[in-house]
Design a protein around this motif. Structure first.
Motif, PDB file in Angstrom:
ATOM      1  N   VAL A  38       0.856  -1.192   0.000  1.00 32.85           N
ATOM      2  CA  VAL A  38       0.000   0.000   0.000  1.00 32.85           C
ATOM      3  C   VAL A  38       0.884   1.231   0.000  1.00 32.85           C
ATOM      4  O   VAL A  38       1.721   1.404   0.901  1.00 32.85           O
ATOM      5  N   ASP A  39       0.748   2.089  -1.017  1.00 30.93           N
ATOM      6  CA  ASP A  39       1.509   3.343  -1.106  1.00 30.93           C
ATOM      7  C   ASP A  39       3.011   3.128  -0.941  1.00 30.93           C
ATOM      8  O   ASP A  39       3.694   3.887  -0.243  1.00 30.93           O
ATOM      9  N   GLY A  40       3.521   2.076  -1.543  1.00 29.69           N
ATOM     10  CA  GLY A  40       4.953   1.810  -1.488  1.00 29.69           C
ATOM     11  C   GLY A  40       5.413   1.135  -0.222  1.00 29.69           C
ATOM     12  O   GLY A  40       6.601   0.822  -0.079  1.00 29.69           O
ATOM     13  N   GLY A  41       4.497   0.887   0.715  1.00 32.55           N
ATOM     14  CA  GLY A  41       4.852   0.229   1.967  1.00 32.55           C
ATOM     15  C   GLY A  41       4.156  -1.111   2.101  1.00 32.55           C
ATOM     16  O   GLY A  41       3.704  -1.703   1.120  1.00 32.55           O
ATOM     17  N   LEU A  42       4.097  -1.600   3.329  1.00 30.96           N
ATOM     18  CA  LEU A  42       3.480  -2.891   3.586  1.00 30.96           C
ATOM     19  C   LEU A  42       1.987  -2.743   3.820  1.00 30.96           C
ATOM     20  O   LEU A  42       1.530  -1.738   4.368  1.00 30.96           O
ATOM     21  N   GLY A  43       1.236  -3.757   3.400  1.00 34.61           N
ATOM     22  CA  GLY A  43      -0.195  -3.743   3.629  1.00 34.61           C
ATOM     23  C   GLY A  43      -0.949  -4.307   2.448  1.00 34.61           C
ATOM     24  O   GLY A  43      -0.370  -4.649   1.411  1.00 34.61           O
ATOM     25  N   THR A  44      -2.258  -4.438   2.592  1.00 36.45           N
ATOM     26  CA  THR A  44      -3.107  -4.904   1.495  1.00 36.45           C
ATOM     27  C   THR A  44      -4.298  -3.973   1.371  1.00 36.45           C
ATOM     28  O   THR A  44      -4.717  -3.325   2.336  1.00 36.45           O
ATOM     29  N   ASP A  45      -4.846  -3.914   0.171  1.00 44.05           N
ATOM     30  CA  ASP A  45      -5.952  -3.005  -0.115  1.00 44.05           C
ATOM     31  C   ASP A  45      -6.994  -3.759  -0.942  1.00 44.05           C
ATOM     32  O   ASP A  45      -6.677  -4.305  -2.007  1.00 44.05           O
ATOM     33  N   ALA A  46      -8.236  -3.770  -0.468  1.00 40.84           N
ATOM     34  CA  ALA A  46      -9.285  -4.537  -1.125  1.00 40.84           C
ATOM     35  C   ALA A  46      -9.562  -4.040  -2.539  1.00 40.84           C
ATOM     36  O   ALA A  46      -9.851  -4.831  -3.439  1.00 40.84           O
ATOM     37  N   THR A  47      -9.450  -2.739  -2.749  1.00 42.41           N
ATOM     38  CA  THR A  47      -9.691  -2.199  -4.085  1.00 42.41           C
ATOM     39  C   THR A  47      -8.649  -2.724  -5.079  1.00 42.41           C
ATOM     40  O   THR A  47      -8.969  -3.088  -6.214  1.00 42.41           O
ATOM     41  N   ALA A  48      -7.393  -2.761  -4.638  1.00 48.33           N
ATOM     42  CA  ALA A  48      -6.329  -3.287  -5.501  1.00 48.33           C
ATOM     43  C   ALA A  48      -6.543  -4.774  -5.784  1.00 48.33           C
ATOM     44  O   ALA A  48      -6.296  -5.252  -6.893  1.00 48.33           O
ATOM     45  N   VAL A  49      -7.017  -5.492  -4.780  1.00 52.75           N
ATOM     46  CA  VAL A  49      -7.294  -6.912  -4.985  1.00 52.75           C
ATOM     47  C   VAL A  49      -8.430  -7.092  -5.985  1.00 52.75           C
ATOM     48  O   VAL A  49      -8.387  -7.974  -6.851  1.00 52.75           O
ATOM     49  N   ALA A  50      -9.450  -6.248  -5.888  1.00 52.19           N
ATOM     50  CA  ALA A  50     -10.565  -6.327  -6.836  1.00 52.19           C
ATOM     51  C   ALA A  50     -10.080  -6.081  -8.265  1.00 52.19           C
ATOM     52  O   ALA A  50     -10.529  -6.740  -9.212  1.00 52.19           O
ATOM     53  N   GLU A  51      -9.161  -5.142  -8.434  1.00 46.16           N
ATOM     54  CA  GLU A  51      -8.602  -4.878  -9.759  1.00 46.16           C
ATOM     55  C   GLU A  51      -7.806  -6.085 -10.268  1.00 46.16           C
ATOM     56  O   GLU A  51      -7.870  -6.434 -11.451  1.00 46.16           O
ATOM     57  N   ALA A  52      -7.066  -6.732  -9.361  1.00 50.69           N
ATOM     58  CA  ALA A  52      -6.308  -7.926  -9.747  1.00 50.69           C
ATOM     59  C   ALA A  52      -7.248  -9.064 -10.133  1.00 50.69           C
ATOM     60  O   ALA A  52      -6.981  -9.818 -11.077  1.00 50.69           O
ATOM     61  N   LEU A  53      -8.356  -9.185  -9.413  1.00 49.27           N
ATOM     62  CA  LEU A  53      -9.340 -10.210  -9.768  1.00 49.27           C
ATOM     63  C   LEU A  53      -9.882  -9.977 -11.176  1.00 49.27           C
ATOM     64  O   LEU A  53     -10.056 -10.927 -11.950  1.00 49.27           O
ATOM     65  N   ALA A  54     -10.134  -8.729 -11.501  1.00 52.00           N
ATOM     66  CA  ALA A  54     -10.619  -8.417 -12.845  1.00 52.00           C
ATOM     67  C   ALA A  54      -9.562  -8.733 -13.897  1.00 52.00           C
ATOM     68  O   ALA A  54      -9.873  -9.255 -14.977  1.00 52.00           O
ATOM     69  N   ASP A  55      -8.296  -8.445 -13.587  1.00 47.39           N
ATOM     70  CA  ASP A  55      -7.214  -8.716 -14.539  1.00 47.39           C
ATOM     71  C   ASP A  55      -7.051 -10.216 -14.804  1.00 47.39           C
ATOM     72  O   ASP A  55      -6.712 -10.631 -15.920  1.00 47.39           O
ATOM     73  N   ALA A  56      -7.256 -11.018 -13.763  1.00 45.19           N
ATOM     74  CA  ALA A  56      -7.055 -12.465 -13.883  1.00 45.19           C
ATOM     75  C   ALA A  56      -8.336 -13.215 -14.231  1.00 45.19           C
ATOM     76  O   ALA A  56      -8.306 -14.434 -14.394  1.00 45.19           O
ATOM     77  N   SER A  57      -9.428 -12.489 -14.330  1.00 41.48           N
ATOM     78  CA  SER A  57     -10.728 -13.122 -14.535  1.00 41.48           C
ATOM     79  C   SER A  57     -10.735 -14.028 -15.761  1.00 41.48           C
ATOM     80  O   SER A  57     -10.219 -13.687 -16.826  1.00 41.48           O
ATOM     81  N   SER A  58     -11.330 -15.198 -15.587  1.00 42.72           N
ATOM     82  CA  SER A  58     -11.425 -16.189 -16.657  1.00 42.72           C
ATOM     83  C   SER A  58     -12.739 -16.939 -16.496  1.00 42.72           C
ATOM     84  O   SER A  58     -13.186 -17.173 -15.367  1.00 42.72           O
ATOM     85  N   PRO A  59     -13.360 -17.328 -17.590  1.00 40.29           N
ATOM     86  CA  PRO A  59     -14.572 -18.151 -17.469  1.00 40.29           C
ATOM     87  C   PRO A  59     -14.332 -19.443 -16.704  1.00 40.29           C
ATOM     88  O   PRO A  59     -15.274 -20.031 -16.160  1.00 40.29           O
ATOM     89  N   ASP A  60     -13.077 -19.873 -16.648  1.00 39.63           N
ATOM     90  CA  ASP A  60     -12.736 -21.106 -15.927  1.00 39.63           C
ATOM     91  C   ASP A  60     -12.567 -20.891 -14.432  1.00 39.63           C
ATOM     92  O   ASP A  60     -12.418 -21.855 -13.684  1.00 39.63           O
ATOM     93  N   GLY A  61     -12.564 -19.622 -13.987  1.00 37.14           N
ATOM     94  CA  GLY A  61     -12.453 -19.334 -12.578  1.00 37.14           C
ATOM     95  C   GLY A  61     -11.136 -18.687 -12.199  1.00 37.14           C
ATOM     96  O   GLY A  61     -10.214 -18.567 -13.021  1.00 37.14           O
ATOM     97  N   VAL A  62     -11.062 -18.245 -10.944  1.00 35.41           N
ATOM     98  CA  VAL A  62      -9.878 -17.580 -10.412  1.00 35.41           C
ATOM     99  C   VAL A  62      -9.543 -18.159  -9.048  1.00 35.41           C
ATOM    100  O   VAL A  62     -10.425 -18.318  -8.200  1.00 35.41           O
ATOM    101  N   LEU A  63      -8.272 -18.473  -8.847  1.00 31.07           N
ATOM    102  CA  LEU A  63      -7.790 -18.936  -7.548  1.00 31.07           C
ATOM    103  C   LEU A  63      -6.929 -17.845  -6.939  1.00 31.07           C
ATOM    104  O   LEU A  63      -6.050 -17.297  -7.595  1.00 31.07           O
ATOM    105  N   VAL A  64      -7.184 -17.537  -5.655  1.00 35.47           N
ATOM    106  CA  VAL A  64      -6.471 -16.462  -4.963  1.00 35.47           C
ATOM    107  C   VAL A  64      -5.601 -17.057  -3.867  1.00 35.47           C
ATOM    108  O   VAL A  64      -6.091 -17.816  -3.024  1.00 35.47           O
TER     109      VAL A  64
END
Length: 242
Positions: A38-64
């Motif tokens: 998060v902002d160049g430091g440590l942490g996680t952000d749900a919005t960023a994860v949602a964007e990653a889910l969209a990037d990896a989205s496949s009709p076959d599914g997504v594993l996180v």
């Protein structure tokens, strides 16, 4: 092919894990999206994860796959935030490093979401085996002996390290793409040929004889594929030694 998402508190850690995993399948692996830091430091952000889910989205599914506790919470919230149009998303309890390597290889072979998830969750078994610890209890293996194979071949490993991580990944990904059930046996053990994790438990080295047995429409192709990879030393032989 399913998509994969890595959620980590550290961008450097996530990038390193993805680099390690994707080197196992340099030709045509799954999409692996990262949400880390998060902002160049440590942490996680749900919005960023949602964007990653969209990037990896496949009709076959997504594993996180995730690292620490709050990464799980961010991933859970991200599923609610993301507009995935019915794409199935699974959050895996697998260890991040071993789990991602296992998932990338199995996904590259064309396995479905449930199979890839199961493979990731079993990712510590080769380490347990190497340390002489009993296998963890888990779901029973869905592939099993259904009768004599359609074809088989015994091959001698000529590459210096035998079926270590990268050759095991090459073999598993290649066999996983075929319409065949393939078993690889060595040292009194048998492994699913499409599972790099199981191949690693065979304890092979240079000079080890392995028996590859296959059943199904692509049985002969599977045996021929294994023969080619083994005889070429999985690309690890010095020039002139093939």
């Amino acid at each position: 092919m399913i998509g994969l998402v890595v959620v980590s508190h550290s961008r450097a850690l996530a990038d390193a894990v993805v680099e390690l995993a994707t080197q196992m399948t340099p030709h045509g692996g799954p999409t692996v999206a990262v949400a880390a830091g998060v902002d160049g430091g440590l942490g996680t952000d749900a919005t960023a994860v949602a964007e990653a889910l969209a990037d990896a989205s496949s009709p076959d599914g997504v594993l996180v796959l995730m690292d620490l506790g709050s990464a799980v919470m961010s991933a859970e919230l991200a599923i609610e935030l993301a507009d995935l149009d019915g794409v199935e998303v699974r959050l895996s309890p697998a260890p991040l490093v071993e789990g991602l390597v296992a998932a990338v290889v199995r996904a590259a072979g064309g396995a479905d979401l449930a199979t890839v998830a199961r493979e990731a969750e079993s990712a510590l078994e080769p380490k347990r085996s190497a340390l002489g610890e009993p296998a963890a209890a888990g779901p029973s293996d869905e592939h099993g002996s259904t009768g004599p194979p359609d074809t088989s071949v015994t091959l001698t490993l000529v590459n210096p390290g035998g079926l270590h991580a990268r050759p095991a990944a090459q073999l598993a990904a290649a066999l996983g793409r075929l319409d065949a059930e393939v078993a690889v046996a060595a040292n009194g053990r048998e492994a699913d040929g499409a599972s790099s994790l199981e191949l690693l438990t065979l304890g092979t080295g240079q000079g080890t004889a392995i028996t590859v047995s296959a059943t199904g429409p692509d049985a002969q192709r599977a045996v021929d594929t294994a023969r080619t990879l083994v005889e070429e030393g999985f690309g690890e032989l010095p020039d002139g030694d093939t």
